[in-house]
Motif scaffolding. Structure first.
Motif, mmCIF file in Angstrom:
data_model
loop_
_atom_site.group_PDB
_atom_site.id
_atom_site.type_symbol
_atom_site.label_atom_id
_atom_site.label_comp_id
_atom_site.label_asym_id
_atom_site.label_seq_id
_atom_site.Cartn_x
_atom_site.Cartn_y
_atom_site.Cartn_z
ATOM 1 N N LEU A 256 0.831 -1.210 0.000
ATOM 2 C CA LEU A 256 0.000 0.000 0.000
ATOM 3 C C LEU A 256 0.863 1.257 0.000
ATOM 4 C CD1 LEU A 256 -2.911 1.257 0.341
ATOM 5 C CD2 LEU A 256 -2.435 1.225 2.804
ATOM 6 N N VAL A 257 0.466 2.233 -0.828
ATOM 7 C CA VAL A 257 1.127 3.537 -0.857
ATOM 8 C C VAL A 257 0.101 4.613 -0.539
ATOM 9 C CG1 VAL A 257 2.332 5.241 -2.289
ATOM 10 C CG2 VAL A 257 2.824 2.801 -2.572
ATOM 11 N N THR A 258 0.415 5.451 0.432
ATOM 12 C CA THR A 258 -0.444 6.577 0.806
ATOM 13 C C THR A 258 0.409 7.843 0.874
ATOM 14 O OG1 THR A 258 -0.082 6.146 3.160
ATOM 15 C CG2 THR A 258 -2.030 5.144 2.151
ATOM 16 N N SER A 259 -0.257 8.980 0.881
ATOM 17 C CA SER A 259 0.471 10.248 0.810
ATOM 18 C C SER A 259 0.571 10.998 2.137
ATOM 19 C CB SER A 259 -0.219 11.171 -0.196
ATOM 20 O OG SER A 259 -1.479 11.603 0.318
ATOM 21 N N GLY A 260 -0.244 10.621 3.105
ATOM 22 C CA GLY A 260 -0.310 11.388 4.330
ATOM 23 C C GLY A 260 -1.384 12.455 4.289
ATOM 24 N N ASN A 261 -2.106 12.536 3.173
ATOM 25 C CA ASN A 261 -3.237 13.458 3.066
ATOM 26 C C ASN A 261 -4.261 13.139 4.156
ATOM 27 O OD1 ASN A 261 -5.901 14.443 2.254
ATOM 28 N ND2 ASN A 261 -4.982 14.916 0.263
#
Length: 383
Positions: A256-261
């Protein structure tokens, strides 16, 4: 029936009811997608008799996945199926191609406890989509999906897209993610196509010969998600090995890749949560036979996607779950690990964690594994 087993202790302790039920209400699909084995089936579409679900009160409130292999919304009584699950207070995950979603404009659907809705949509350009998803109308399907999404804006329902990646749509990967982000979807799962048989078209569409280029594109997608602080997240097997993990350690969690948004919503993973993990007597991290049951179109109940242990048109789910056939299946998987290797869940959720995405075996289905060294991906032939 089987009442003497209902309170029987499993070797590891008291066996509770299943946490996860998967229902395949149909045998068939209205599409003929190029990469899907269902497209090559000749069977007439068949549908589950909803009488088979009367005993689901045994698993009141548990997570139910509707559709996984076949298209559930072609069931002629799909709305009634949803009503039945609503009465049982089940948390529902719906997996659909979205082509018939407009026919589900009913309270049974919109007022149900939909936990996750996943649409299978490959590519984002009309020509590519219709080449892959044969029999589908791009404009109509997309309109249906976006209308359905708008009905749930502000709700707790998670929305996901499964996008199978092959040569035909590889260059559209960022466009795909960007589009679904714009429409407030929560995650896009980027799934490398697996060659399931010796069909030349499928072999030529495999990413294996151009895997390095595919990895670079996926890394580019991940980096844009992170640096542009996108709300949407992405999943892909490659991300477990991506060199970007060391550069952005806070943004990677397994695949999983997330942006911290702050607006990012992490979509639950019921299969991993309920099926992966330690179980008494198991030599690898799978607890599926103790937590999961699958109901097929004919009422059959499976454990581990391979053992038929009863039929809901004859016995209740409770009697089947605690019955002799189910108990025997659990004993078998504990004693013989080899039988587990025939299970799709083992192949794609457990073993895949050990098969590197750089290996040829990652791109080919089980029955072609013995022929790996004879596959010419460029010519599309098995020599």
């Amino acid at each position: 029936m089987f009442s003497f087993l209902k309170k029987r202790h499993d070797e590891g302790g008291t066996l509770p009811p299943p946490d996860l039920i998967e229902i395949e209400p149909t045998l068939g699909c209205n599409l003929r997608c190029v990469m899907c084995h269902v497209s090559y089936m000749n069977e007439k579409v068949k549908s589950l008799d909803l009488e088979a679900l009367r005993s689901l009160s045994f698993v009141r409130g548990c997570h139910v996945i509707i559709g996984s292999v076949f298209e559930p919304t072609i069931h002629p009584k799909f709305n009634q199926l949803m009503e039945q699950l609503n009465r049982n207070e089940n948390k529902i995950e719906l997996i659909t191609n979205g082509t018939r979603i407009s026919k589900l404009d009913a309270p049974a659907v919109y007022e149900s406890d939909l936990s996750i809705v996943t649409f299978s949509f490959d590519g984002i350009r009309r020509e590519t989509y219709e080449q892959i998803r044969r029999n589908a109308d791009y404009d109509k399907t997309l309109r249906n999906i976006l209308y359905f999404r708008e009905r749930f804006l502000g709700s707790n329902t998670f929305f996901a897209v499964n996008s199978t990646i092959m040569r035909k749509n590889l260059e559209e990967t960022w466009e795909t993610v960007d589009f679904w982000d714009h429409h407030e979807f929560d995650v896009v799962r980027l799934i490398f196509m697996v060659v399931r048989d010796s069909n030349p078209e499928l072999i030529r569409e495999s990413l294996y010969p151009i895997k390095e280029a595919a990895f670079a594109i996926l890394d580019s997608v991940a980096e844009r998600i992170i640096t542009e602080k996108r709300r949407i997240s992405v999943r892909a097997g490659w991300y477990q090995a991506s060199p970007l993990r060391s550069q952005y350690p806070q943004s990677f969690n397994r695949d999983l890749v997330t942006s911290g948004n702050q607006g990012t919503r992490i979509v639950p993973t019921p299969r991993q949560d309920h099926q992966l993990g330690a179980a008494y007597g198991m030599t690898f991290p799978c607890k599926s036979p103790f937590t999961y049951a699958r109901v097929l179109w004919d009422g059959s109940v499976q454990l581990c996607q391979q053992f038929v242990v009863g039929n809901l048109l004859k016995d209740s789910l409770e009697d089947i779950w605690y019955g002799a056939a189910a108990h025997k299946a659990r004993q078998l998987v504990r004693a013989k690990m080899d039988v587990c290797k025939a299970c799709d869940y083992y192949r794609y959720c457990i073993e895949s964690q050990e098969v590197a995405v750089t290996d040829k075996a990652y791109y080919v289905y089980d029955k072609l594994q013995p022929l790996l060294d004879r596959i010419d991906f460029e010519r599309g032939v098995v020599m």
